[in-house]
Enzyme design. Structure first.
Site, PDB file in Angstrom:
ATOM      1  N   CYS A 190       0.857  -1.190   0.000  1.00 32.39           N
ATOM      2  CA  CYS A 190       0.000   0.000   0.000  1.00 32.39           C
ATOM      3  C   CYS A 190       0.893   1.239   0.000  1.00 32.39           C
ATOM      4  O   CYS A 190       1.822   1.344   0.814  1.00 32.39           O
ATOM      5  CB  CYS A 190      -0.910  -0.004   1.223  1.00 32.39           C
ATOM      6  SG  CYS A 190      -1.890   1.501   1.416  1.00 32.39           S
ATOM      7  N   CYS A 309      -0.638   3.664  -6.975  1.00 32.00           N
ATOM      8  CA  CYS A 309      -1.388   2.601  -6.307  1.00 32.00           C
ATOM      9  C   CYS A 309      -0.822   1.229  -6.680  1.00 32.00           C
ATOM     10  O   CYS A 309      -0.515   0.967  -7.856  1.00 32.00           O
ATOM     11  CB  CYS A 309      -2.868   2.686  -6.686  1.00 32.00           C
ATOM     12  SG  CYS A 309      -3.893   1.376  -5.993  1.00 32.00           S
TER      13      CYS A 309
END
Length: 731
Positions: A190, A309
């Site tokens: 993440c 991302c």
């Protein structure tokens, strides 16, 4: 007989056996007067000694028999010893073969002692079905992966950028666990984990990069400051809370106009990410491509794309194919660090590292946790939620529409050329070794060279170009870009001084020195860890202090960077003489020099080779010291990978594979006689004005054009984009 065997003497007739002249076998008789009290002197014979001839003959025969028996026994012992030696030799040969099978010491062994490099990934306490290309999918990588979930480390906690005490302890345990498993580098699943980059660096000894955003300063360095960089993320506002972290760790300012940040939350089907469901790639991919193309129309100065991302890499290839731009993501970031540990089979030391077996171990959420840690998980290790199933009829209709859209994209891009690298060469001819940037065999893709007439080593070292040479330099950049290269570098680190000139001309990334990697290396280690920079001469970087600081963020006076020259390594003086370097002879001296430096400064965690003639020694340094070694080749590979089809996931078969053929290159072959006018070095290699060519120039140009051709629609798109950029630059 026992006395004879022991080397004693037979007593003469009339002499007692206990005479001091005859010590018993196994006893030592000290020198000095005889002990008369114990051994009285023998009586002296009255006349000459006499012995029966028969008795002498018997004694002689007995002595000869003993001698023969002793000789036979010695011969038997010698035969037995020979057999023992032969058996020992057979055992050693068998042991050697066994070792050869296990660790690659055999003459024809293909495997080596060290294991193939591995990547460790810290996972959120969040269970979902990752797609191929996602960092949580092992199949996204070309090497082994180890995962470790941090119990209690939720997405919301990562987004807030703050740990609880218990989660911080679990996070530290995860880093240590991955290092103990043999991970050569560690990342996160993440991008919000970038807030914990500093903490992770204090725990680990291996490079840590908790977000793909660590690539940002290297990418920004390769483009003109007026050119824009598109950053795609899961949500357009997700990077705002991490402004300070990104600025301090990555040199990335979320408020800077140069970076265009766009979220994908409105792309149809991408909401499955937030729901923890399987993402329908075939639905999402056309939507992301469409959104990106619309952004490029609105902002034509965008020159490259960075996917922040970790769930966006599956769409990287489709974006490369549709836009013709470089696209970096979490996978290119991981490959950069892993390649610094990896054996380069094209040059240097070979067969010292096991090849990857191309098999990924199965992984299930929470697998590497003990039962006590599993009980702390917020998301229990259960089967992930499947994607919501729409009605049968609309699904069939949507799937057909999506398939048609993807076929349309593939027809439009058709087969694009395999990526190639452009190299600007000094006006300096020498025989490059394999691994040298001037050797085409150093790369796993096509390389096109262009010499700049008049650009000598001394001129590059001074950092100043004459008017005519600057003109030739600009012409070389334009010529290489016209050949379709996807990035341009130089064959001398001093060309970093001309990075701004090259960037102002080209639309492809420019990286004139391997030193552009320095910020991406330094961000991966603790502030107390040090980086060894090897150069041809220890004083060569001093004149470029301001250039390196402004363009690379590299301070030659910073204590973190240990700069050492290789000028005193035996055999390396051939570089300064322009002679062929004996790599095999120089390698032991290079290893010995670095060993001495590491013994003196044990806090060194990484090695960066600044000189373009040093990559031939990278593998030897990797093998000997188990440290990441970055050089001009890893730098070029990083930029080329952003234009390269990743066969493991995403859109495939949109780009021609490299044919594996290395085209021969001779010094100045891409110059005409007019280009080399006034250069004494080049005139010897160029044809005269009236000299006939073996192949007409227009035919050569046509062949080159056919090798670098892309689809007609793609050419038109590139021309349109170029015209728009020229218009904005003129304004």
């Amino acid at each position: 007989l026992h006395m004879k065997m022991a080397g004693g003497f037979m007593p003469l007739p009339g002499q007692p056996p206990s005479s001091p002249m005859m010590a018993p076998p196994g006893h030592y008789m000290a020198p000095g007067p005889p002990a008369t009290a114990q051994y009285p002197p023998p009586a002296q014979p009255a006349g000459p000694l006499t012995m029966d001839p028969g008795m002498m003959s018997a004694h002689h025969k007995e002595l000869m028999d003993c001698h023969k028996a002793l000789f036979d026994m010695m011969k038997k012992q010698e035969d037995h010893h020979t057999k023992v030696l032969q058996s020992h030799s057979l055992i050693m040969d068998a042991h050697k073969k066994l070792m050869a099978q296990q660790v690659g010491l055999g003459k024809n062994a293909k495997k080596a002692a060290k294991s193939h490099p591995k990547l460790g990934i810290v996972r959120l306490d969040y269970n979902y079905p990752p797609a191929k290309g996602d960092t949580d999918c092992p199949a996204s990588f070309g090497y082994d992966i180890f995962y470790r979930v941090v119990p209690g480390f939720t997405f919301e906690m990562a987004q807030a950028g703050k740990f609880t005490e218990a989660v911080e302890r679990n996070f530290a345990e995860a880093i240590k666990f991955l290092e103990l498993k043999g991970a050569n580098a560690i990342t996160g699943d993440c991008g919000f984990m970038m807030a914990f980059q500093v903490l992770a660096r204090k725990i680990a000894t291996r490079p840590i990069f908790m977000s793909s955003m660590v690539q940002c300063p290297v990418i920004a360095c390769a483009y003109d400051p007026k050119e824009l960089i598109l950053i795609l993320t899961a949500n357009g506002e997700s990077l705002r809370p991490q402004k300070d972290v990104l600025l301090n760790s990555c040199g990335f300012d979320v408020n800077e106009d140069r970076f265009v940040i766009k979220g994908c939350q409105d792309v149809p089907g991408f909401d499955a990410v937030a729901k923890g469901e399987a993402v329908p790639i075939d639905v999402v991919q056309p939507g992301i491509v469409k959104m990106t193309m619309e952004i490029l129309k609105q902002r034509p100065l965008i020159q490259c794309i960075l996917l922040e991302c970790t769930e966006l890499p599956p769409y990287a290839d489709a974006l490369r194919a549709a836009t013709g731009l470089c696209v970096w993501d979490a996978i290119t970031g991981a490959d950069f660090y892993i390649n610094a540990f990896k054996d380069n089979p094209r040059f240097g030391l070979n067969d010292w590292q096991n090849e990857w077996d191309n098999v990924h171990d199965d992984y299930t959420f929470g697998q590497n946790l003990i039962e006590a840690d599993k009980r702390e998980l917020v998301n229990k290790p259960t089967a992930p939620k499947p994607a919501a199933a729409p009605a049968a009829k609309p699904k069939a209709k949507g799937k057909a529409k999506t398939k048609a859209m993807m076929q349309k994209i593939q027809r439009r891009v058709q087969k694009q050329q395999a990526p190639s690298l452009g190299v600007v060469r000094l006006d300096y001819n020498y025989p490059p070794a394999a691994g040298d940037i001037d050797c085409p065999g150093s790369f796993e893709y096509d390389v096109i060279y262009r010499v700049v007439p008049g650009m000598t080593f001394e001129m590059a070292q001074s950092g100043k170009l004459s008017y005519q040479v600057e003109k030739e330099f600009k012409q070389a950049i334009k010529w290489l870009e016209g050949k379709g290269v996807c990035g341009i570098t130089g064959d001398c680190g001093f060309m970093m001084a001309f990075q701004p000139i090259a960037r102002s001309i080209a639309q492809v990334p420019i990286f004139m020195s391997s030193m552009v990697q320095s910020p991406m290396i330094s961000v991966a280690f603790d502030k107390f860890d040090q980086i060894l920079v090897l150069t041809a001469n220890s004083e060569t970087l001093k004149p470029q202090k301001e250039i390196l600081m402004s363009h690379c963020g590299f301070d030659v006076d910073d204590d973190r960077f240990i700069i050492r020259g290789c000028q005193d390594v035996p055999g390396f003086e051939a570089v300064a003489k322009g002679e062929k370097v004996d790599v095999e002879y120089v390698t032991p001296g290079m290893v010995k020099m670095v060993a001495g430096i590491l013994e003196e400064i044990p806090s060194i965690r990484s090695i960066l080779l600044e000189c373009t003639e040093l990559p031939p020694y990278s593998d030897a340094l990797r093998k000997e010291f188990d440290l990441p070694v970055f050089d001009a080749i890893t730098c070029a590979d990083f930029f080329v990978s952003a234009r390269k089809d990743n066969p493991r996931f995403g859109l495939n078969q949109w780009q021609n594979d490299w044919d594996g053929t290395i085209e021969e290159y001779s010094f100045a072959q891409n110059l005409s006689a007019d280009d080399g006018a006034g250069s004494s070095t080049l005139e010897a290699f160029l044809p005269g004005p009236c000299a006939p060519r073996t192949v007409p120039q227009d035919v050569c140009d046509m062949r080159a054009s056919s090798r670098t051709a892309v689809a007609r629609a793609d050419v038109q798109r590139i021309l349109n984009g170029w015209a728009a950029r020229m218009y904005h630059k003129s304004r």
